[in-house]
Design an enzyme around this catalytic site. Structure first.
Site, PDB file in Angstrom:
ATOM      1  N   GLN A   1      36.120  49.337  32.864  1.00 12.92           N
ATOM      2  CA  GLN A   1      37.583  49.153  32.848  1.00 12.92           C
ATOM      3  C   GLN A   1      38.108  49.190  31.425  1.00 12.92           C
ATOM      4  O   GLN A   1      37.533  48.546  30.535  1.00 12.92           O
ATOM      5  CB  GLN A   1      37.935  47.809  33.499  1.00 12.92           C
ATOM      6  CG  GLN A   1      39.417  47.455  33.457  1.00 12.92           C
ATOM      7  CD  GLN A   1      39.762  46.526  32.300  1.00 12.92           C
ATOM      8  OE1 GLN A   1      39.009  45.604  32.002  1.00 12.92           O
ATOM      9  NE2 GLN A   1      40.887  46.779  31.640  1.00 12.92           N
TER      10      GLN A   1
ATOM     11  N   HIS B   1      47.433  41.348  38.314  1.00 10.46           N
ATOM     12  CA  HIS B   1      46.516  40.739  37.349  1.00 10.46           C
ATOM     13  C   HIS B   1      46.258  39.264  37.671  1.00 10.46           C
ATOM     14  O   HIS B   1      46.193  38.411  36.794  1.00 10.46           O
ATOM     15  CB  HIS B   1      47.059  40.883  35.929  1.00 10.46           C
ATOM     16  CG  HIS B   1      45.999  41.099  34.895  1.00 10.46           C
ATOM     17  ND1 HIS B   1      45.701  42.324  34.369  1.00 10.46           N
ATOM     18  CD2 HIS B   1      45.138  40.235  34.297  1.00 10.46           C
ATOM     19  CE1 HIS B   1      44.735  42.199  33.477  1.00 10.46           C
ATOM     20  NE2 HIS B   1      44.364  40.941  33.420  1.00 10.46           N
TER      21      HIS B   1
ATOM     22  N   GLY C   1      44.004  39.979  44.127  1.00  8.14           N
ATOM     23  CA  GLY C   1      44.932  38.868  43.918  1.00  8.14           C
ATOM     24  C   GLY C   1      44.913  37.949  45.116  1.00  8.14           C
ATOM     25  O   GLY C   1      45.402  38.297  46.193  1.00  8.14           O
ATOM     26  N   GLY C   2      44.295  36.782  44.947  1.00  7.37           N
ATOM     27  CA  GLY C   2      44.385  35.742  45.971  1.00  7.37           C
ATOM     28  C   GLY C   2      43.317  35.776  47.044  1.00  7.37           C
ATOM     29  O   GLY C   2      43.394  35.002  47.989  1.00  7.37           O
TER      30      GLY C   2
ATOM     31  N   ARG D   1      40.365  34.603  48.785  1.00  9.18           N
ATOM     32  CA  ARG D   1      39.538  33.381  48.733  1.00  9.18           C
ATOM     33  C   ARG D   1      38.676  33.231  49.976  1.00  9.18           C
ATOM     34  O   ARG D   1      37.868  32.307  50.058  1.00  9.18           O
ATOM     35  CB  ARG D   1      40.424  32.124  48.619  1.00  9.18           C
ATOM     36  CG  ARG D   1      41.361  32.118  47.443  1.00  9.18           C
ATOM     37  CD  ARG D   1      40.616  31.953  46.109  1.00  9.18           C
ATOM     38  NE  ARG D   1      41.533  31.892  44.984  1.00  9.18           N
ATOM     39  CZ  ARG D   1      41.918  32.966  44.264  1.00  9.18           C
ATOM     40  NH1 ARG D   1      41.448  34.167  44.543  1.00  9.18           N
ATOM     41  NH2 ARG D   1      42.765  32.828  43.252  1.00  9.18           N
TER      42      ARG D   1
ATOM     43  N   GLY E   1      38.433  38.329  41.749  1.00 11.55           N
ATOM     44  CA  GLY E   1      38.340  37.849  40.367  1.00 11.55           C
ATOM     45  C   GLY E   1      37.839  36.418  40.317  1.00 11.55           C
ATOM     46  O   GLY E   1      36.647  36.146  40.236  1.00 11.55           O
TER      47      GLY E   1
HETATM   48  C1  LIG Z   1      40.002  34.879  33.604  1.00 14.80           C
HETATM   49  C2  LIG Z   1      40.462  36.234  34.022  1.00 14.80           C
HETATM   50  C3  LIG Z   1      40.241  37.326  33.168  1.00 14.80           C
HETATM   51  C4  LIG Z   1      40.660  38.604  33.559  1.00 14.80           C
HETATM   52  N1  LIG Z   1      40.381  39.663  32.744  1.00 14.80           N
HETATM   53  C5  LIG Z   1      40.692  40.917  33.159  1.00 14.80           C
HETATM   54  C6  LIG Z   1      40.314  42.038  32.386  1.00 14.80           C
HETATM   55  O1  LIG Z   1      39.720  41.918  31.316  1.00 14.80           O
HETATM   56  N2  LIG Z   1      40.643  43.266  32.855  1.00 14.80           N
HETATM   57  C7  LIG Z   1      41.302  43.451  34.057  1.00 14.80           C
HETATM   58  O2  LIG Z   1      41.567  44.594  34.446  1.00 14.80           O
HETATM   59  N3  LIG Z   1      41.674  42.396  34.798  1.00 14.80           N
HETATM   60  C8  LIG Z   1      41.359  41.144  34.395  1.00 14.80           C
HETATM   61  N4  LIG Z   1      41.704  40.080  35.173  1.00 14.80           N
HETATM   62  C9  LIG Z   1      42.375  40.317  36.468  1.00 14.80           C
HETATM   63  C10 LIG Z   1      41.335  40.522  37.562  1.00 14.80           C
HETATM   64  O3  LIG Z   1      40.634  41.733  37.420  1.00 14.80           O
HETATM   65  C11 LIG Z   1      41.973  40.530  38.944  1.00 14.80           C
HETATM   66  O4  LIG Z   1      43.046  41.431  38.950  1.00 14.80           O
HETATM   67  C12 LIG Z   1      42.470  39.139  39.377  1.00 14.80           C
HETATM   68  O5  LIG Z   1      41.595  38.139  38.925  1.00 14.80           O
HETATM   69  C13 LIG Z   1      42.575  39.110  40.898  1.00 14.80           C
HETATM   70  O6  LIG Z   1      43.075  37.887  41.327  1.00 14.80           O
HETATM   71  P1  LIG Z   1      42.143  36.696  41.859  1.00 14.80           P
HETATM   72  O7  LIG Z   1      41.567  36.059  40.633  1.00 14.80           O
HETATM   73  O8  LIG Z   1      43.088  35.835  42.573  1.00 14.80           O
HETATM   74  O9  LIG Z   1      41.064  37.315  42.724  1.00 14.80           O
HETATM   75  C14 LIG Z   1      41.322  38.783  34.800  1.00 14.80           C
HETATM   76  C15 LIG Z   1      41.554  37.695  35.637  1.00 14.80           C
HETATM   77  C16 LIG Z   1      41.129  36.435  35.265  1.00 14.80           C
HETATM   78  C17 LIG Z   1      41.366  35.286  36.203  1.00 14.80           C
END
Ligand SMILES: Cc1cc2nc3c(=O)[nH]c(=O)nc-3n(C[C@H](O)[C@H](O)[C@H](O)COP(=O)(O)O)c2cc1C
Length: 420
Positions: A130, A280, A312-313, A315, A334
């Site tokens: 990525q 994100h 996103g979300g 769980r 994530g």
């Molecule tokens: C601590 C953290 C760091 C993240 N870093 C990146 C990243 O470096 N690149 C990216 O594309 N998305 C990043 N994301 C977004 C995740 O790829 C993803 O879109 C998101 O966590 C999805 O939501 P969820 O945590 O509710 O599953 C990050 C998310 C979190 C929580």
């Protein structure tokens, strides 16, 4: 309650374990959403608004969960979303990649990750790299060459993390380097988490605050913050830049961070293989609706032209089923795996993946399907106004302006408190 073996049976348990194990500021960095955290909360709350329409007899004794995404087989329709997981666990992204490989799914590796792409691909040959739009076209081309040589099977370009940073609850302080001064300052937090400290002591290393995948040609890896500053000072990409990036990568290409139909159409024009409907994890503009609200309109508009994922979300396995029913081919996760990693390293991530797979299987069973591929809108009960599509559709679906409904009193009152 944790089971005696330490195995957890829900992602909520994994989160509680992560909260107990991680220093406060590391945990805070994982749960963070921007500003008021409205979007971060809505990402999970929106799944709770969706119901199921189950069947009770004539159910299938066997269910097919496997699929493919961007040319790679997935044993069930979940993929690891890229995150910078510095300081969560000494094995970091390598442990996550191994867990994903053990469970037959693909890995997404963040540009800001703490482990080099070569090590991660060795742990999981189905690794996607990525990038953000950072530095210059030369630097990006160099990083893509490196990812190609390392054997990355595809590229994810993240475009939805450009704007808001302020957090009402105060962002955690992350040091530029772990020098004596920083360690002294962080000591009280770290000493309160002896198991986390012991893990690092056993590994014989300290949290690595560099970004090894961002090393310019012939130069050492920058610190995480130097990389972050470079990204922040890079002029924002245009759609022509995205199309240029697409031309540089001869293989599967995902644009991650789409939340509107008009942007999805532009992504199709840029020649992407897949998009991820995403905000994100609530870390872009606060007040953007949950990604699951945006999914149906986007899937309807471009689902026959590109592969659609959602993140996103997520769980629960039932969340995966809801996303598939509303048009996603697969989901990315994530925080769920980060909590598993914090709780029990590779085994903790495998544990979380098993929870999601079993939960998905139960939902597919209860909905009377023999395969994830036949899930559809009639499986879910969608409350009126769920999509808030008037804010998301862009010019292709003009609807009356109901923008005041968007961040309504109802949403703010209904949302649960911040995770954790
Ligand atoms: C601590 C953290 C760091 C993240 N870093 C990146 C990243 O470096 N690149 C990216 O594309 N998305 C990043 N994301 C977004 C995740 O790829 C993803 O879109 C998101 O966590 C999805 O939501 P969820 O945590 O509710 O599953 C990050 C998310 C979190 C929580």
């Amino acid at each position: 309650m944790f089971t005696e073996s330490g195995w957890f049976e829900s992602v909520a348990q994994a989160q509680r374990r992560a909260k107990k194990r991680l220093p406060k500021s590391v945990y805070a960095a994982l749960v963070a959403g921007s500003e008021r955290g409205i979007t971060a909360s809505d990402n999970t709350a929106a799944f709770a608004e969706l119901g199921f329409a189950p069947h009770v007899a004539g159910l299938s004794n066997e269910r097919e969960l496997s699929t493919t995404l961007m040319g790679q087989p997935l044993s069930f329709p979940v993929m690891i979303s890229p995150t910078g997981v510095q300081a969560v666990h000494p094995s970091g992204e390598v442990a996550v990649a191994r867990a994903a490989a053990a469970r037959g799914i693909s890995m997404g590796l963040s540009l800001f990750a703490s482990k080099p792409i070569e090590e991660v691909v060795a742990a999981n040959p189905r690794t996607f790299f990525q990038v953000h739009w950072v530095g210059s076209r030369e630097l990006l081309a160099h990083m893509l060459d490196r990812a190609r040589s390392a054997g990355a099977v595809g590229l994810i370009v993240t475009v939805d993390w450009s704007f808001s940073e302020g957090r009402d609850w105060g962002s955690p302080v992350i040091p530029e380097r772990l020098d004596a001064r920083a360690m002294l300052r962080l000591a009280p937090e770290a000493l309160a988490r002896p198991r986390w400290l012991a893990r690092w002591a056993r590994s014989g290393t300290l949290p690595d605050l560099t970004a090894p995948n961002l090393a310019p040609p012939g130069k050492p890896a920058p610190t995480f913050f130097a990389a972050y500053r470079e990204w922040k000072s890079t002029p924002l990409p245009t759609w022509e830049d995205i199309a240029w990036l697409r031309e540089q990568w001869d293989g599967p290409f995902m644009l991650k961070g789409i939340s509107r139909v008009d942007d999805a159409l532009r992504a199709v024009d840029a020649g992407v293989t897949a998009i991820s409907v995403s905000n994100h994890g609530g870390n872009n503009l606060d007040g953007s609706p949950a990604s699951i609200r945006a999914l149906p309109a986007i899937a309807e508009a471009v689902g026959d032209q590109v592969e659609i994922t959602l993140d996103g979300g997520i769980r629960r396995g039932s969340d995966v089923a809801k996303a598939l029913a509303l048009g996603a081919r697969a989901v990315l996760i994530g925080r769920a795996y980060l909590w598993g990693l914090a709780g029990d390293g590779q085994a903790g991530v495998e544990n979380v993946l098993d929870i999601l797979r079993v939960g998905l299987d139960s939902a597919v069973l209860g909905l009377g399907h023999a395969s994830v591929h036949t899930l559809g809108p009639s499986d879910v009960v969608v409350p009126p106004g769920f999509a808030r599509a008037d804010r998301l559709a862009g010019p292709v679906h003009p609807t009356p302006d109901r923008s005041s409904e968007f961040v309504s009193e109802k949403l703010i009152r209904a949302r649960p408190s911040r995770e954790g």
